[in-house]
Enzyme design. Structure first.
Site, PDB file in Angstrom:
ATOM      1  N   CYS A 139     -62.148  15.289   6.586  1.00 34.02           N
ATOM      2  CA  CYS A 139     -62.263  13.987   5.913  1.00 34.02           C
ATOM      3  C   CYS A 139     -61.422  12.922   6.607  1.00 34.02           C
ATOM      4  O   CYS A 139     -61.685  11.735   6.436  1.00 34.02           O
ATOM      5  CB  CYS A 139     -61.878  14.117   4.453  1.00 34.02           C
ATOM      6  SG  CYS A 139     -60.145  14.518   4.179  1.00 34.02           S
ATOM      7  N   ASP A 179     -58.712  20.113   5.722  1.00 32.58           N
ATOM      8  CA  ASP A 179     -58.066  18.882   5.273  1.00 32.58           C
ATOM      9  C   ASP A 179     -56.574  19.059   5.541  1.00 32.58           C
ATOM     10  O   ASP A 179     -56.102  20.181   5.772  1.00 32.58           O
ATOM     11  CB  ASP A 179     -58.349  18.689   3.771  1.00 32.58           C
ATOM     12  CG  ASP A 179     -57.756  17.409   3.193  1.00 32.58           C
ATOM     13  OD1 ASP A 179     -57.460  16.479   3.964  1.00 32.58           O
ATOM     14  OD2 ASP A 179     -57.592  17.349   1.954  1.00 32.58           O
ATOM     15  N   GLN A 190     -66.041  11.423  -0.852  1.00 27.45           N
ATOM     16  CA  GLN A 190     -65.927  12.068   0.456  1.00 27.45           C
ATOM     17  C   GLN A 190     -67.031  13.112   0.635  1.00 27.45           C
ATOM     18  O   GLN A 190     -67.646  13.216   1.691  1.00 27.45           O
ATOM     19  CB  GLN A 190     -64.547  12.735   0.586  1.00 27.45           C
ATOM     20  CG  GLN A 190     -64.327  13.410   1.915  1.00 27.45           C
ATOM     21  CD  GLN A 190     -64.247  12.415   3.055  1.00 27.45           C
ATOM     22  OE1 GLN A 190     -63.459  11.498   3.010  1.00 27.45           O
ATOM     23  NE2 GLN A 190     -65.065  12.587   4.076  1.00 27.45           N
ATOM     24  N   HIS A 204     -62.298  14.576  -4.713  1.00 31.40           N
ATOM     25  CA  HIS A 204     -62.600  13.435  -3.830  1.00 31.40           C
ATOM     26  C   HIS A 204     -64.125  13.387  -3.661  1.00 31.40           C
ATOM     27  O   HIS A 204     -64.664  13.636  -2.576  1.00 31.40           O
ATOM     28  CB  HIS A 204     -61.891  13.624  -2.485  1.00 31.40           C
ATOM     29  CG  HIS A 204     -61.811  12.385  -1.643  1.00 31.40           C
ATOM     30  ND1 HIS A 204     -62.316  11.154  -2.039  1.00 31.40           N
ATOM     31  CD2 HIS A 204     -61.291  12.178  -0.392  1.00 31.40           C
ATOM     32  CE1 HIS A 204     -62.106  10.270  -1.080  1.00 31.40           C
ATOM     33  NE2 HIS A 204     -61.486  10.856  -0.079  1.00 31.40           N
ATOM     34  N   ARG A 211     -69.162   7.401   4.885  1.00 28.05           N
ATOM     35  CA  ARG A 211     -68.517   6.891   3.667  1.00 28.05           C
ATOM     36  C   ARG A 211     -69.166   5.570   3.259  1.00 28.05           C
ATOM     37  O   ARG A 211     -69.378   5.304   2.079  1.00 28.05           O
ATOM     38  CB  ARG A 211     -67.007   6.683   3.893  1.00 28.05           C
ATOM     39  CG  ARG A 211     -66.208   7.949   4.196  1.00 28.05           C
ATOM     40  CD  ARG A 211     -66.178   8.907   3.010  1.00 28.05           C
ATOM     41  NE  ARG A 211     -65.612   8.286   1.820  1.00 28.05           N
ATOM     42  CZ  ARG A 211     -64.297   8.148   1.579  1.00 28.05           C
ATOM     43  NH1 ARG A 211     -63.414   8.615   2.426  1.00 28.05           N
ATOM     44  NH2 ARG A 211     -63.865   7.583   0.463  1.00 28.05           N
ATOM     45  N   ARG A 264     -58.581   4.859  -6.850  1.00 36.12           N
ATOM     46  CA  ARG A 264     -57.870   5.975  -6.215  1.00 36.12           C
ATOM     47  C   ARG A 264     -56.526   6.110  -6.907  1.00 36.12           C
ATOM     48  O   ARG A 264     -55.699   5.186  -6.873  1.00 36.12           O
ATOM     49  CB  ARG A 264     -57.675   5.722  -4.721  1.00 36.12           C
ATOM     50  CG  ARG A 264     -56.685   6.688  -4.088  1.00 36.12           C
ATOM     51  CD  ARG A 264     -56.663   6.624  -2.589  1.00 36.12           C
ATOM     52  NE  ARG A 264     -57.868   7.227  -2.036  1.00 36.12           N
ATOM     53  CZ  ARG A 264     -58.023   7.556  -0.753  1.00 36.12           C
ATOM     54  NH1 ARG A 264     -57.045   7.333   0.114  1.00 36.12           N
ATOM     55  NH2 ARG A 264     -59.132   8.103  -0.321  1.00 36.12           N
TER      56      ARG A 264
HETATM   57  N1  NVA Z   1     -56.171  15.902   0.360  1.00 33.44           N
HETATM   58  C1  NVA Z   1     -55.852  14.612   0.957  1.00 33.44           C
HETATM   59  C2  NVA Z   1     -57.100  13.842   1.248  1.00 33.44           C
HETATM   60  C3  NVA Z   1     -56.877  12.543   1.990  1.00 33.44           C
HETATM   61  C4  NVA Z   1     -58.133  11.753   2.186  1.00 33.44           C
HETATM   62  C5  NVA Z   1     -54.935  13.837   0.034  1.00 33.44           C
HETATM   63  O1  NVA Z   1     -55.159  13.852  -1.179  1.00 33.44           O
HETATM   64  O2  NVA Z   1     -54.004  13.201   0.532  1.00 33.44           O
HETATM   65  N1   CP Z   2     -60.889  10.412   3.932  1.00 30.30           N
HETATM   66  C1   CP Z   2     -60.292   9.414   3.246  1.00 30.30           C
HETATM   67  O1   CP Z   2     -60.458   9.246   2.023  1.00 30.30           O
HETATM   68  O2   CP Z   2     -59.530   8.569   4.023  1.00 30.30           O
HETATM   69  P1   CP Z   2     -58.561   7.431   3.518  1.00 30.30           P
HETATM   70  O3   CP Z   2     -57.400   8.072   2.833  1.00 30.30           O
HETATM   71  O4   CP Z   2     -58.175   6.705   4.772  1.00 30.30           O
HETATM   72  O5   CP Z   2     -59.316   6.532   2.553  1.00 30.30           O
END
Ligand code: NVA
Ligand code: CP
Length: 309
Positions: free
Chosen positions: A264, A224, A131, A128, A292, A101
Site C-alpha cells: 500500500c 505493509d 486501499q 483500510h 486510489r 482517517r
Molecule cells: N498499516 C499502516 C498503513 C499505512 C497506509 C498504518 O496504519 O500506518
Molecule cells: N497507502 C496509504 O494510505 O498511503 P498514505 O498514508 O500516504 O495515505
C-alpha cells in the site's frame, strides 16, 4: 437509505464488483462522470499523516466536479474535544460526503451513526477499505479477475491492512492467506466474518504463523509496514518480531512464477519488502497507488447513488 463505507464488507460481492468496474471506467476516462458538479463539497479529515489518501481524494473529488475540503483535525475544534456527533451534525449541513482517517473504528461508526451523508473510512487502526479497492483493481488489471486467486499477506497480521485483506479478499471470492507471528494475528471476529463471506463467494481463509506455507504457489503477495501510525515507540521490537515475514527473493521463489506483488506504501525497503522485489518486474505497486484515485472516485460516485453505477 444512506450508505457508508466503514469496512470492506460494507459492499457485498456484487456491489464490490460494480465499484471495481466503475473504477476501471474512471481509469479509462478520468472525467467519465461528475456527480459532485456544483461544486458540491466533500470533507476529507485527517487525524493521522497521509500522502496518497490526501492527494487521491483531493484530486478525485475535484475531477468529480466537486470541492475537496481537506481538514487537519488538529487545527479544528475536534482537536480541542468537540464531539464526533456534534462535528458531524454541522459538517453534514454543508458537505455531500465525509471522509475520515482516524484511530478508533468506533469513531467512524459514531460519525456514520448520525450522518445523513455517506461516511468513508480513509484508514482506521482496524481497516483500510479504500486501499483494498485500489489493490483489487490492480490485481484485476494484471490478472484479469479475482475469484479463485490465492492472495497472501505477510507481516503485521493484526493491522488494518491484514483485516481489510481478509474481508475484501473473501468478498471477491479469493483464497486469502494471512501469516504473522503469534500474538500479531488478525482479530478472531474479523476472521470469522471473512470465513462467513467466503462460504458464499467460493473463497477461503487461512491464518497461519508459517510464512513459507502461506506463500506457496500464491498468485498475489502483499505486505505493509511493520510499524503502523501510532506504534512508532515499538519500532525496534517490531523490527525484530516480524523479520521472518518479509517479501524477499526467497518468498518470491515459493510463490507462483507469475505472482504479482502489492504494497500500500509507504514502503520500508529491506524491512517488510526487499528493494529488489518492490522495484522488480512483479511489483504492481505504482498501478496500485494510482488506483486510489480511480477506486475512490468510483466509490464516491456509487455511494452518492447506490445501485445506479
Ligand atoms: N498499516 C499502516 C498503513 C499505512 C497506509 C498504518 O496504519 O500506518
Ligand atoms: N497507502 C496509504 O494510505 O498511503 P498514505 O498514508 O500516504 O495515505
Amino acid at each position: 437509505m444512506v450508505r457508508h463505507f466503514l469496512r470492506d464488507d460494507d459492499l457485498n460481492p456484487s456491489e464490490q464488483s460494480a465499484v471495481l468496474d466503475l473504477a476501471d471506467t474512471f481509469a479509462a476516462d478520468r472525467f467519465h462522470a461528475r456527480p459532485l458538479e456544483g461544486p458540491r463539497a466533500v470533507a476529507v479529515i485527517f487525524d493521522k499523516p497521509s500522502t496518497r489518501t490526501r492527494v487521491s481524494f483531493s484530486v478525485g473529488i475535484a475531477e468529480l466536479g466537486g470541492y475537496p475540503l481537506v481538514i487537519d483535525s488538529s487545527t479544528t475544534q475536534m482537536g480541542r474535544g468537540e464531539s464526533v456527533e456534534d462535528t458531524t451534525r454541522v459538517l453534514e449541513r454543508m458537505v455531500s460526503a465525509l471522509v475520515w482517517r482516524t484511530f478508533d473504528q468506533s469513531a467512524v461508526e459514531a460519525m456514520a451513526g448520525v450522518s445523513t451523508v455517506p461516511v468513508v473510512n480513509a484508514l482506521t487502526d482496524d481497516f483500510h477499505p479504500c486501499q483494498l479497492l485500489a489493490d483489487l483493481q490492480a490485481v484485476r488489471q494484471h490478472k484479469g479477475g479475482l475469484a479463485g486467486l490465492v492472495v497472501t499477506y505477510l507481516g503485521d497480521a493484526a493491522n488494518n491492512l491484514a483485516h481489510s485483506f481478509l474481508l475484501a479478499g473473501a468478498t471477491a471470492g479469493m483464497h486469502v492467506r494471512i501469516a504473522g507471528p503469534d500474538g500479531h494475528l488478525p482479530r478472531a471476529d474479523i476472521v470469522a466474518d471473512a470465513e462467513q463471506i467466503a462460504t458464499r463467494t467460493g473463497g477461503s481463509v487461512v491464518v497461519t504463523t508459517s510464512a513459507q506455507k502461506a506463500v506457496e504457489g500464491a498468485d498475489v503477495l502483499a505486505t505493509d509496514t511493520w510499524v503502523s501510525m501510532g506504534q512508532e515507540e515499538q519500532t525496534a521490537h517490531r523490527q525484530r518480531l516480524f523479520g521472518d515475514y518479509c517479501i524477499d527473493a526467497a518468498a518470491m521463489s515459493r510463490a507462483d512464477p507469475a505472482a504479482v506483488v502489492l504494497h500500500c506504501l509507504p514502503a520500508y525497503r529491506g524491512k517488510e519488502i526487499a528493494a529488489e522485489v518492490l522495484d522488480g518486474p512483479q511489483s504492481i505497486v505504482w498501478d496500485e497507488a494510482e488506483n486510489r484515485l480511480h477506486a475512490q472516485k468510483a466509490l464516491l460516485t456509487w455511494l452518492l447513488a447506490p445501485g445506479q453505477a
